[in-house]
Design an enzyme around this catalytic site. Structure first.
Site, PDB file in Angstrom:
ATOM      1  N   CYS A 158      -1.336  -4.749   7.426  1.00  0.00           N
ATOM      2  CA  CYS A 158      -1.020  -3.473   8.086  1.00  0.00           C
ATOM      3  C   CYS A 158      -0.314  -3.712   9.418  1.00  0.00           C
ATOM      4  O   CYS A 158       0.539  -2.924   9.828  1.00  0.00           O
ATOM      5  CB  CYS A 158      -2.287  -2.668   8.337  1.00  0.00           C
ATOM      6  SG  CYS A 158      -3.396  -2.605   6.926  1.00  0.00           S
ATOM      7  N   ASP A 171       2.370   2.528   2.557  1.00  0.00           N
ATOM      8  CA  ASP A 171       2.374   3.201   3.851  1.00  0.00           C
ATOM      9  C   ASP A 171       3.729   3.038   4.545  1.00  0.00           C
ATOM     10  O   ASP A 171       4.465   2.085   4.294  1.00  0.00           O
ATOM     11  CB  ASP A 171       1.259   2.657   4.749  1.00  0.00           C
ATOM     12  CG  ASP A 171      -0.105   3.115   4.263  1.00  0.00           C
ATOM     13  OD1 ASP A 171      -0.168   4.011   3.412  1.00  0.00           O
ATOM     14  OD2 ASP A 171      -1.119   2.581   4.741  1.00  0.00           O
ATOM     15  N   CYS A 214       0.798  -1.224   0.000  1.00  0.00           N
ATOM     16  CA  CYS A 214       0.000   0.000   0.000  1.00  0.00           C
ATOM     17  C   CYS A 214       0.827   1.268   0.000  1.00  0.00           C
ATOM     18  O   CYS A 214       0.286   2.357  -0.164  1.00  0.00           O
ATOM     19  CB  CYS A 214      -0.912   0.018   1.220  1.00  0.00           C
ATOM     20  SG  CYS A 214       0.063   0.002   2.737  1.00  0.00           S
ATOM     21  N   CYS A 247      -2.477   3.804   7.282  1.00  0.00           N
ATOM     22  CA  CYS A 247      -3.920   3.690   7.447  1.00  0.00           C
ATOM     23  C   CYS A 247      -4.309   3.515   8.921  1.00  0.00           C
ATOM     24  O   CYS A 247      -3.449   3.359   9.791  1.00  0.00           O
ATOM     25  CB  CYS A 247      -4.433   2.495   6.646  1.00  0.00           C
ATOM     26  SG  CYS A 247      -3.987   0.936   7.406  1.00  0.00           S
TER      27      CYS A 247
HETATM   28 FE1  FES Z   1      -1.291   0.412   4.322  1.00  0.00          FE
HETATM   29 FE2  FES Z   1      -2.838  -0.485   6.134  1.00  0.00          FE
HETATM   30  S1  FES Z   1      -3.392  -0.060   4.108  1.00  0.00           S
HETATM   31  S2  FES Z   1      -0.732  -0.165   6.280  1.00  0.00           S
END
Ligand code: FES
Length: 145
Positions: free
Chosen positions: A103, A35, A33, A59
Site C-alpha cells: 500500500c 486501489d 488490490c 485502504c
Molecule cells: Fe490497496 Fe492497501 S489494500 S492500497
C-alpha cells in the site's frame, strides 16, 4: 496491529484535496488490490514543492502512507522528493504490517508520476526518475468515484 502514527495519519490525514492547475499530477493504481491514488504538486520556479495534495480510493494504510509522504515532500526540492521512498515513509510511520507494505508503494509511485508529469510539461529531466508504469488515465479515476 498499526502503530499510533499510522492510526493518527489514517484518522486525520494531512493534505487531502486537490490543487487547481497543479504543476504536476500523477494517478496510479495498485494492481494487487485495485486501489487508486492521485497526487497533485505545486512546484515553484526553484523546483521547490510549495504544496502537495492527495486523493485516494484506497485502504487505510494507503491513506496513512500518502498522508505521511505528502508531509515528507512538502517544502522539499524535487531532487529531495526523489529520496522519499516507500521505505522512508514506512519508517516515518514506525512501520507497517508486512501485508500492507504494498500500500505504501502507491504514494511513492503517485509522487513519481506527478514529478514525471511536471518534468514533461517543463521539458526537464529529473535524475533517477523513470516513466511511471502504473500511471492511469484521467477518465478511470473519475469512474471510480
Ligand atoms: Fe490497496 Fe492497501 S489494500 S492500497
Amino acid at each position: 496491529m498499526y502503530s499510533e502514527k499510522v492510526m493518527d495519519h489514517f484518522q486525520n490525514p494531512r493534505n487531502v484535496g486537490e490543487i487547481e492547475n497543479a504543476s504536476g499530477m500523477g494517478t496510479v493504481g495498485n494492481a494487487k488490490c485495485g486501489d487508486i491514488m492521485r497526487i497533485y504538486l505545486d512546484i515553484d520556479e526553484n523546483h521547490v514543492i510549495r504544496d502537495v495534495k492527495f486523493k485516494t480510493f484506497g485502504c487505510g494504510a494507503a491513506v496513512a502512507t500518502s498522508s505521511m509522504a505528502t508531509e515528507l515532500v512538502k517544502g522539499k526540492t524535487i531532487e529531495e522528493a526523489m529520496q522519499v521512498t516507500n521505505k522512508a515513509v514506512c519508517e516515518a510511520l514506525d512501520g507497517l504490517p508486512p501485508v500492507k507494505i504494498h500500500c505504501s508503494l502507491l504514494a511513492e509511485e503517485a509522487i513519481h508520476a506527478a514529478l514525471w508529469d511536471y518534468a514533461e510539461k517543463n521539458n526537464i529531466v529529473i535524475e533517477g526518475l523513470e516513466k511511471p508504469k502504473t500511471d492511469i488515465g484521467e477518465e478511470e479515476i473519475e469512474e471510480e468515484y
